[in-house]
Design a protein around this motif. Structure first.
Motif, PDB file in Angstrom:
ATOM      1  N   SER A  29      32.560  37.559  85.714  1.00  0.00           N
ATOM      2  CA  SER A  29      31.671  36.473  85.300  1.00  0.00           C
ATOM      3  C   SER A  29      32.444  35.250  84.810  1.00  0.00           C
ATOM      4  O   SER A  29      31.881  34.161  84.696  1.00  0.00           O
ATOM      5  N   LYS A  32      34.894  32.284  89.350  1.00  0.00           N
ATOM      6  CA  LYS A  32      34.176  32.232  90.622  1.00  0.00           C
ATOM      7  C   LYS A  32      34.969  32.958  91.710  1.00  0.00           C
ATOM      8  O   LYS A  32      34.400  33.702  92.517  1.00  0.00           O
ATOM      9  N   GLY A  35      34.839  36.738  91.040  1.00  0.00           N
ATOM     10  CA  GLY A  35      33.498  37.234  91.349  1.00  0.00           C
ATOM     11  C   GLY A  35      33.265  37.333  92.849  1.00  0.00           C
ATOM     12  O   GLY A  35      32.634  38.290  93.326  1.00  0.00           O
ATOM     13  N   THR A  36      33.780  36.355  93.581  1.00  0.00           N
ATOM     14  CA  THR A  36      33.669  36.384  95.045  1.00  0.00           C
ATOM     15  C   THR A  36      34.422  37.572  95.620  1.00  0.00           C
ATOM     16  O   THR A  36      33.904  38.278  96.494  1.00  0.00           O
ATOM     17  N   THR A  39      32.522  40.877  94.848  1.00  0.00           N
ATOM     18  CA  THR A  39      31.345  41.049  95.710  1.00  0.00           C
ATOM     19  C   THR A  39      31.760  41.345  97.142  1.00  0.00           C
ATOM     20  O   THR A  39      31.157  42.193  97.819  1.00  0.00           O
ATOM     21  N   TYR A 200      31.089  32.951  98.409  1.00  0.00           N
ATOM     22  CA  TYR A 200      31.596  31.948  97.467  1.00  0.00           C
ATOM     23  C   TYR A 200      30.579  30.816  97.250  1.00  0.00           C
ATOM     24  O   TYR A 200      30.371  30.366  96.117  1.00  0.00           O
ATOM     25  N   GLU A 204      24.797  33.098  93.041  1.00  0.00           N
ATOM     26  CA  GLU A 204      25.354  34.372  92.596  1.00  0.00           C
ATOM     27  C   GLU A 204      24.516  35.553  93.096  1.00  0.00           C
ATOM     28  O   GLU A 204      23.292  35.570  92.955  1.00  0.00           O
ATOM     29  N   ASN A 206      23.324  39.325  92.906  1.00  0.00           N
ATOM     30  CA  ASN A 206      23.197  40.435  91.953  1.00  0.00           C
ATOM     31  C   ASN A 206      23.885  41.662  92.543  1.00  0.00           C
ATOM     32  O   ASN A 206      23.553  42.108  93.645  1.00  0.00           O
TER      33      ASN A 206
END
Length: 340
Positions: A29, A32, A35-36, A39, A200, A204, A206
């Motif tokens: 979090s 970025k 997080g990318t 995921t 990206y 966002e 989930n």
């Protein structure tokens, strides 16, 4: 294709990504880029793992096999469910006491689901491949509309991920070999890069969509959740195939570690949860990121070492063959020393 080398290399890469994903999760979090990456990894690493599990389930379907599988999966599940409960209490983790023995701790859901997938094969192996896979996708899509289906018994993940297991069951080694074609590998690069860019720049995502343990209403898509899950299915299938296309077929000195991924899977939670609870790790820059990669590699190598396997085999495989082999070698060494 060197079957063992290819599949062991694949399992080794995927278990590394499992460990790495769990390691970086508390920090996604804050970045970025991180997080990318998180995921992106989660779009394929468990679907690919489950696909390989299905590929090696060719002998499933008879009662003797199921009983053997129960010893291999269900007994370790109960053992580690108890161990993790005690461990969480020891490190002060707030959710150490679960609602039920059938509410899997940490990554133990995989043992429950893997056993259930083999049970489902008793029925699905009698259906034509296309019909069975279509039915599995339909059920995996519909199950999200029921709020009652969730973590308990790992039912949600069992149905959602079952299509990948079933595809693996029906796919042959010759069909997997198609992924090694140069044209397919070029396309796979485009696929992996395209999804990285989409993840990206899109809003966002989930992670619950990729973890497959929550209902659509919980994810905020009570009406259109089925369409979202179908898109996740397509994404995961394309990503898993793309990654598997680049798995090397060559046997390396570390390839054999791919045979021991279950040990890494079951044991890495003790390390990760300790890091999370004590906030021992932090990530502020790129060097920290490299450190996380190194730590993940170290965890995989240590937990798949002969020493760890010998110690934990009685609880994971319900066998003492490694310990007997160790003591036998020790006795032989002592006899040789006495003879000398």
């Amino acid at each position: 294709m060197e079957r063992n080398a290819y599949f062991d290399n694949a399992k080794l890469l995927l278990i590394f990504l499992v460990v790495f994903g769990h390691l970086i999760q508390p920090f996604i979090s804050d970045s970025k880029n991180l997080g990318t990456l998180y995921t992106w990894i989660y779009t394929f690493h468990m679907p690919a793992f489950i696909f390989l599990a299905g590929f090696f389930a060719k002998g499933s379907g008879n009662l003797k096999y199921i009983m053997k599988l129960a010893k291999k999966l269900i007994i370790p599940y109960f053992i580690f469910q108890a161990i993790y409960t005690g461990y969480y209490f020891f490190i002060g983790k707030s959710d150490w006491l679960t609602d039920s023995i059938f509410y899997p701790h940490w990554s133990l859901w995989f043992l429950c689901s893997l056993f259930c997938w083999h049970l489902l094969l008793i029925i699905y192996r009698k259906l034509p491949a296309f019909v069975g896979i279509s039915l599995a996708v339909f059920l995996g899509t519909v199950i999200g509309y029921f709020d009652q289906v969730g973590h308990t018994f790992s039912l949600s993940r069992t149905f959602v991920f079952f299509p990948f297991f079933l595809i693996g069951y029906w796919v042959s080694a010759e069909q997997i070999r198609v992924l090694k074609r140069n044209s397919v590998r070029v396309i796979s690069i485009i696929v992996m890069a395209s999804f990285a860019v989409l993840i990206y720049y899109l809003p966002e995502i989930n992670s619950g969509w990729l973890l497959a343990s929550k209902s659509y209403s919980t994810l905020g898509a009570e009406t259109l959740g089925g369409f979202a899950r179908l898109s996740v299915y397509i994404t995961s299938a394309l990503m898993a195939a793309s990654v598997l296309a680049w798995i090397p077929e060559k046997r390396y000195s570390f390839t054999m570690l791919g045979e021991r991924t279950l040990y890494v899977y079951l044991l890495h939670g003790f390390i990760i949860q300790y890091f999370r609870q004590t906030e021992f790790l932090y990530m502020d820059n790129f060097l920290d990121f490299i450190g996380f990669v190194v730590i993940s590699v170290a965890i995989v190598f240590i937990l798949s070492s002969k020493f760890i396997v010998s110690i934990w085999q009685p609880l994971i495989e319900i066998s003492t063959s490694k310990l007997r082999e160790y003591f036998r070698r020790k006795e032989d060494m002592e006899d040789n020393n006495m003879s000398a």
